[in-house]
Design a protein around this motif. Structure first.
Motif, PDB file in Angstrom:
ATOM      1  N   LEU A 259       1.746  -0.220  12.862  1.00  0.00           N
ATOM      2  CA  LEU A 259       0.795  -0.755  11.880  1.00  0.00           C
ATOM      3  C   LEU A 259       0.858  -2.276  11.784  1.00  0.00           C
ATOM      4  O   LEU A 259      -0.040  -2.922  11.271  1.00  0.00           O
TER       5      LEU A 259
ATOM      6  N   GLU B 146      -0.289  -0.162   3.655  1.00  0.00           N
ATOM      7  CA  GLU B 146       1.042   0.451   3.717  1.00  0.00           C
ATOM      8  C   GLU B 146       1.258   1.370   2.526  1.00  0.00           C
ATOM      9  O   GLU B 146       1.798   2.465   2.655  1.00  0.00           O
ATOM     10  N   PHE B 149      -0.692   4.475   2.926  1.00  0.00           N
ATOM     11  CA  PHE B 149      -0.066   5.291   3.969  1.00  0.00           C
ATOM     12  C   PHE B 149       1.190   5.968   3.429  1.00  0.00           C
ATOM     13  O   PHE B 149       1.399   7.176   3.602  1.00  0.00           O
ATOM     14  N   SER B 154      -4.084   8.479   1.933  1.00  0.00           N
ATOM     15  CA  SER B 154      -4.625   7.692   3.033  1.00  0.00           C
ATOM     16  C   SER B 154      -6.116   7.420   2.868  1.00  0.00           C
ATOM     17  O   SER B 154      -6.655   6.528   3.503  1.00  0.00           O
TER      18      SER B 154
END
Lengths: 290, 351
Positions: A259, B146, B149, B154
């Motif tokens: 990521l 982040e 996630f 999501s």
């Protein structure tokens, strides 16, 4: 070893894109934030020529190169010429606006779906084994070769030819250069043309390696930190900056977190802006001028 | 419309100033009455557009103060709005916090991030500053992503309608009036700020940093203050946006959003608070106008990508047109028009 090869390929990509930023900034002190979009436009021009005019890969690529020169020239003549002498911020915002305009126009013309450029010009992107364990694609190999040639050519041009000298002089002091009889508009137009040409080349090669869609313009944004790390007015600096950014990106993605790929260049950018805003090889006094 | 008032005040002789000022006051009262009465004849669709304009207006006022007045460039406006939206979303999701906790927390979070955004401005100017804010934008968005996630959300965070004094702000009318009051309050606050010592210090450091420093303006402090205050407001508008949409996701806070806000202050007219609001109206309406235009023209496939990319292109074109031909924006056009209409009456008034 494969990681090393990946780093070299990514370095070449960032370096080829970054030299477009450097050329325009070095000569005219304008930061071209539409560079990513111009880069992808180059790739779409290949789509257009291969679909409409020539199916032979070499002819199509040569025509695309010609068109990209026309695009770069017209961007300067039709738009950026009007911003000469305006506040730098206005010029930068104009390039931002140009980027948005191009992005919208490209989706309108070629659609939002991904296109396979390689298939259109029947380019075989076979993977080549350099050693037993290291493989790179044909397009990536071309990318490395082209980046090398472009940098060689640009450095020779800037330091050995008359027009290159004029470009450097305009960058150092536009007023003085103009008084010594250098035609600034021609010099700026030349810088924009070269920048768009190298950007389009990068766009064509990177889309041959994968596919093309408008969102790939973000590569332009990610290559910008490379230009800044090296110093916005230094071509060798851009090469080294690209190496730093590419190495960090590849290593962090491989060992830490995938990521991170979108954010690494910008983390490096913040770090360098705090420590050494003019970059590794840039000219220091510049900061007060912008 | 303080700037326009003073503009007219300068042009007209002293004898007519009082009369003209009262005309302006009449115009103001008329505008307020109109805005208050507007919902009586509006469809939910119109109310939705109006509410979007109000939220955009709050954000545009913040950016106008930062860039138009204090002269600090920011490409990270959407990152700040994301910070506000995510502070609200996370506090609501993790702690079930109400609006009286989430909104102040968002403002504080925005102010803190604004301080971080502002630190490079002590050393960097112009393009370099814009770049550092751009980099911070990506950092904030990355952190938001982040969180989404890591928390398993999501797709984003859902919010329930906010409850104020036992009253649930849910329907379009309630939102309209709440947001109208908030944008008016923000405008009033910004105007007072600009007329204060702080505002004058910002204008001074915008005009010439060295001269301002020599005149005793503490440039570093005021720069940081500009970032802190405007980031707080931007973050506040981000939190409102989250409540209004009932939903928080990084998807909404793209670089394009930052550029839209820059478009608002350019189109509205740099350095003018009413300009920020005009720009917000203009920029919010562009996509609807483009859609309407494309519906009017036959033989164009009307799907969502066509419309959105057409409005992308329209934005770019409009920004270029304003930057090249009308750098003072809509307020510049307005002033010129007023000047043309005012001159005959001026001739009448002078004895």
């Amino acid at each position: 070893m494969q990681i090393l090869a990946n780093i070299v390929v990514l370095t070449s990509l960032y370096a080829l894109v970054a030299c477009g930023y450097v050329l325009v900034y070095k000569v005219s002190r304008v930061l071209n934030l539409a560079h990513g979009e111009l880069m992808i436009l180059g790739a779409y021009l290949l789509v257009a020529t291969s679909a409409g005019i020539a199916s032979d890969p070499l002819v199509a690529i040569a025509l695309t190169a010609m068109f990209s020169i026309v695009v770069g020239l017209s961007v300067y003549l039709l738009l950026m010429r009007k911003m000469t002498g305006q506040p730098v911020l206005a010029a930068v915002l104009t390039t931002v606006a140009l980027g948005i305009l191009l992005r919208g126009a490209m989706v309108l013309i070629w659609g939002p779906q991904q296109l396979n450029v390689g298939a259109m010009i029947s380019f075989d992107n076979a993977s080549i084994a350099l050693t037993d364990s290291v493989r790179v694609s044909t397009a990536a190999l071309w990318l490395v070769v082209c980046t090398f040639l472009v940098y060689l050519g640009l450095l020779a041009f800037l330091h050995m030819s008359r027009w290159g000298m004029r470009m450097r002089a305009s960058g150092q002091n536009a007023l003085l250069a103009a008084q010594r009889g250098i035609n600034l508009h021609t010099v700026y137009a030349l810088a924009w043309t070269l920048s768009t040409f190298s950007g389009s080349l990068a766009g064509v090669l990177v889309t041959l390696d994968s596919r093309i869609d408008v969102n790939m313009a973000v590569i332009g944004l990610k290559a910008f930190p490379a230009a800044l790390v090296g110093g916005l007015d230094s071509l060798p600096g851009a090469l080294i900056g690209a190496g730093v950014i590419a190495a960090l990106e590849v290593l962090l993605i491989h060992y830490v977190n995938p990521l991170l790929s979108d954010v690494v260049p910008f983390l490096v950018l913040i770090a360098i802006l705090i420590v050494r805003p003019w970059g590794l090889y840039g000219t220091k006094e510049e900061l007060n001028r912008v | 419309m303080s700037n326009i008032e003073t503009g007219i005040g300068k042009m007209t002789p002293a004898t007519t100033r009082r009369k003209r000022l009262s005309q302006n006051q009449v115009a103001w009262i008329g505008l307020i009455v109109l805005l208050v009465l507007l919902p009586t004849s509006a469809t939910p669709f119109h109310l939705d557009i109006a509410s979007q304009i109000f939220i955009a207006g709050i954000g545009a006022l913040a950016l106008m103060v930062l860039t138009g007045i204090a002269g600090q460039i920011s490409l990270g406006h959407s990152g700040l709005m994301a910070a506000g939206a995510f502070t609200t979303g996370i506090l609501y999701k993790e702690a079930g916090a109400g609006i009286w906790i989430t909104l102040p927390a968002s403002v504080v979070a925005g102010a803190v991030i604004g301080l971080i955004f502002g630190l490079p401005s002590l050393r960097l100017r112009g393009i370099y500053l814009a770049m550092s804010t751009l980099a911070l934008h990506f950092l904030v968005i990355y952190l938001g992503g982040e969180y989404e996630f890591a928390s398993g959300a999501s797709t984003g965070i859902f919010l329930d309608p906010p409850v104020v004094f036992g009253f649930e702000i849910y329907d379009g009318y309630a939102w309209y009036y709440v947001l109208l009051a908030l944008v008016a309050g923000t405008y009033w606050g910004c105007r007072n700020l600009l007329n204060s010592k702080t505002g004058r210090a910002w204008e001074a450091l915008h005009a010439n940093e060295t001269a301002a420093e020599a005149l005793g303006v503490q440039v570093a402090n005021y720069k940081l203050l500009a970032f802190v205050i405007t980031s707080g407001i931007a973050s506040f508008s981000g939190a409102l946006f989250a409540y209004y949409q009932n939903f928080v996701s990084v998807e909404a806070f793209t670089l394009f959003l930052s550029i839209q806000y820059i478009a608002m202050i350019i189109i509205g007219g740099m350095g003018s608070l009413p300009g920020a609001l005009l720009g917000a109206v203009f920029v919010t309406l562009v996509p609807y106008f483009v859609e309407w235009l494309m519906e009017a023209v036959p033989y164009i496939g009307l799907d969502i990508t066509t419309v959105s990319s057409a409005s992308y292109a329209a934005f770019g074109l409009l920004m270029i047109l304003f930057l090249v031909f009308e750098p003072s924006g809509l307020t510049g056009i307005w002033k010129r028009l007023v000047g043309q209409f005012a001159s005959p009456s001026k001739r009448e008034d002078t004895p």
